[in-house]
Enzyme design. Structure first.
Site, short mmCIF file in Angstrom:
data_model
loop_
_atom_site.label_atom_id
_atom_site.label_comp_id
_atom_site.label_asym_id
_atom_site.label_seq_id
_atom_site.Cartn_x
_atom_site.Cartn_y
_atom_site.Cartn_z
N CYS A 163 69.87 65.38 -19.15
CA CYS A 163 70.51 64.30 -18.38
C CYS A 163 71.73 64.77 -17.59
O CYS A 163 72.35 63.97 -16.88
CB CYS A 163 70.89 63.17 -19.33
N HIS A 303 79.16 58.45 -18.31
CA HIS A 303 77.76 58.74 -18.66
C HIS A 303 77.15 57.49 -19.29
O HIS A 303 76.01 57.14 -18.97
CB HIS A 303 77.71 59.93 -19.62
N GLU A 314 82.27 58.93 -25.88
CA GLU A 314 82.76 59.11 -24.52
C GLU A 314 84.03 58.29 -24.28
O GLU A 314 84.96 58.76 -23.62
CB GLU A 314 81.69 58.72 -23.50
N LYS A 335 74.44 52.83 -15.45
CA LYS A 335 73.18 52.82 -16.20
C LYS A 335 72.86 51.44 -16.75
O LYS A 335 71.72 51.16 -17.11
CB LYS A 335 73.22 53.84 -17.35
N HIS A 340 68.62 54.68 -17.66
CA HIS A 340 68.98 56.09 -17.72
C HIS A 340 67.92 56.90 -16.97
O HIS A 340 66.80 57.06 -17.44
CB HIS A 340 69.07 56.55 -19.17
N PHE A 400 70.98 66.24 -23.68
CA PHE A 400 70.49 66.82 -24.92
C PHE A 400 70.61 68.34 -24.84
O PHE A 400 70.31 68.95 -23.82
CB PHE A 400 69.02 66.47 -25.13
#
Length: 414
Positions: A163, A303, A314, A335, A340, A400
């Site tokens: 991502c 994010h 975050e 998002k 996402h 990831f």
């Protein structure tokens, strides 16, 4: 001397609009792109909704034969690139193709093509596998197709970092131009993962929201009752250009990209370090690279995936980096509207950050109903866009594998 780099073109295909203008209008209005999946029958799946593109037609930007040999993710990359190049006013003859590069990534690549060809193999044998299967599947082919479309003969490769993919692509493009290896780069990412294997795999690892009864409210970053992210798809492409080159050809300049930093967690396959320490380092590094202080930043496009640990970590990272200034910045996760978009997420979010700066309006975090004490008291721009001057902004991405990226952008000044 590092050369200055500006943004001269934007292109997007998203679940809330198939071009930049419509997507930005929808984002300002707080429109959800989430609905029941239509690309396959989701009845047997624990998650039956996603943020799909609506009425996307690849033939608007590709020949029929070309589109037939391209996975949807590559089609999305081409569509967004065509818009971005047109927006930048780049036509044959007004730039050196040897100095035009392409860095367009994908977190997963041609997953739909892989699934379809695997079914053909199982049902009809290896002789029936398409000879175009490998180039349709590999994650670099969108960058290759885009380069061929525009005869771009400068640096050409793909980034693949889950991502964080398109944020890495934009950051690498920034560096490449800064150090003189290209004058213009088409950069960003694309993803097409509303497929059975992607939905099933992410659902079985409990990463996705399961609000099947109310999909439009499923993506709720930073809200206490968030229960996972919503799969999105699309493409986000920007044209980065060396400042003097852009000025000489009379290009419109949206903003100046001034900072980039990427870090690694070295910690976990899918989780982040406590308080997103790796993202803290990328934010601090991007600020230092840009020569900006925390007081210079008005907006952070987070994010903000709508997963429990990502959002709280975050939020803590932002609070740690910005200190006493944290309460004076606007934070939002777009998002909440697009879902996402995985490898395309950073590209779209960078575009929204640039437009927030241009239009002096911060897009909202929709579906934010109940504050989460673990996320602190940041201004998450709940549910409605917020007018404010944005002089400089950060756009955060994480993936990831422990990948973290922060991009810093500011209003262009001579």
């Amino acid at each position: 001397m590092k050369r200055r780099v500006v943004v001269t073109g934007l292109g997007a295909v998203t679940p809330i609009g198939n071009d930049v203008a419509s997507a930005w209008r929808a984002a300002q209005a707080g429109t959800s792109g989430c609905a029941t999946i239509t690309k396959f029958d989701p009845a047997l799946f624990p998650v039956r909704f996603a943020c799909e593109l609506k009425s996307f037609d690849p033939l608007l930007t590709m020949e029929r034969k070309e589109a037939k040999r391209a996975d949807p993710y590559a089609q999305y990359a081409v569509a967004a690139s065509v818009e971005a190049m047109k927006d930048a006013g780049l036509v044959p003859g007004n730039h050196d193709v040897d100095r035009l590069g392409v860095i367009v990534g994908s977190g997963i690549g041609g997953l739909k093509s892989f699934e379809e060809q695997h079914d053909i193999y199982r049902e009809r044998g290896p002789s029936k596998i398409s000879p175009f299967f490998i180039p349709m599947f590999i994650a670099d082919i969108a960058s290759g197709i885009v380069s061929m479309k525009f005869n771009a003969r400068g640096p050409n490769y793909a980034t693949v970092s889950a991502c964080a993919t398109s944020a890495h692509a934009i950051g690498d493009a920034f560096r490449t131009i800064q150090y003189g290896d290209a004058d213009i780069i088409i950069s960003g990412g694309a993803e097409a993962t509303v497929t059975p294997m992607a939905i099933g795999g992410f659902a079985n690892m409990t990463a996705l929201s399961t609000r099947n009864d109310d999909p439009a409210t499923a993506s709720r970053p930073f809200d206490l009752h968030r229960d996972g992210f919503v799969m999105g798809e699309g493409g986000g492409i920007v044209i980065l250009e060396e400042l003097e080159h852009a000025k000489q050809r009379g290009a419109h300049i949206y903003a100046e990209i001034v900072g980039y930093r990427s870090t690694g967690d070295a910690y976990h396959l899918t989780g982040q370090l406590p308080e997103h320490e790796g993202l803290q380092r990328s934010m601090r590094g991007a600020l230092a690279d840009a020569g900006l202080t925390v007081a210079d930043i008005d907006y952070v496009n987070a994010h903000g995936t709508s997963t429990p640990l990502n959002d709280s970590n975050e939020a803590k990272a932002i609070a740690a980096v910005f200190g006493e200034h944290a309460g004076r910045i606007s934070v939002s996760s777009t998002k909440s509207m697009t879902g996402h978009m995985l490898g395309a997420a950073g590209g779209i979010e960078f575009i929204f950050s640039v437009l927030a700066m241009r239009d002096s309006i911060v897009p909202p975090t929709i579906n934010y109903q109940t504050p989460d004490p673990e996320c602190g008291d940041l201004d998450f721009t709940p549910n409605a866009a917020k007018p404010r001057e944005v002089r400089a902004a950060l756009s955060n991405s994480a993936g990831f594998g422990g990948h973290n990226v922060t991009l810093a952008v500011r209003k262009y000044q001579e």
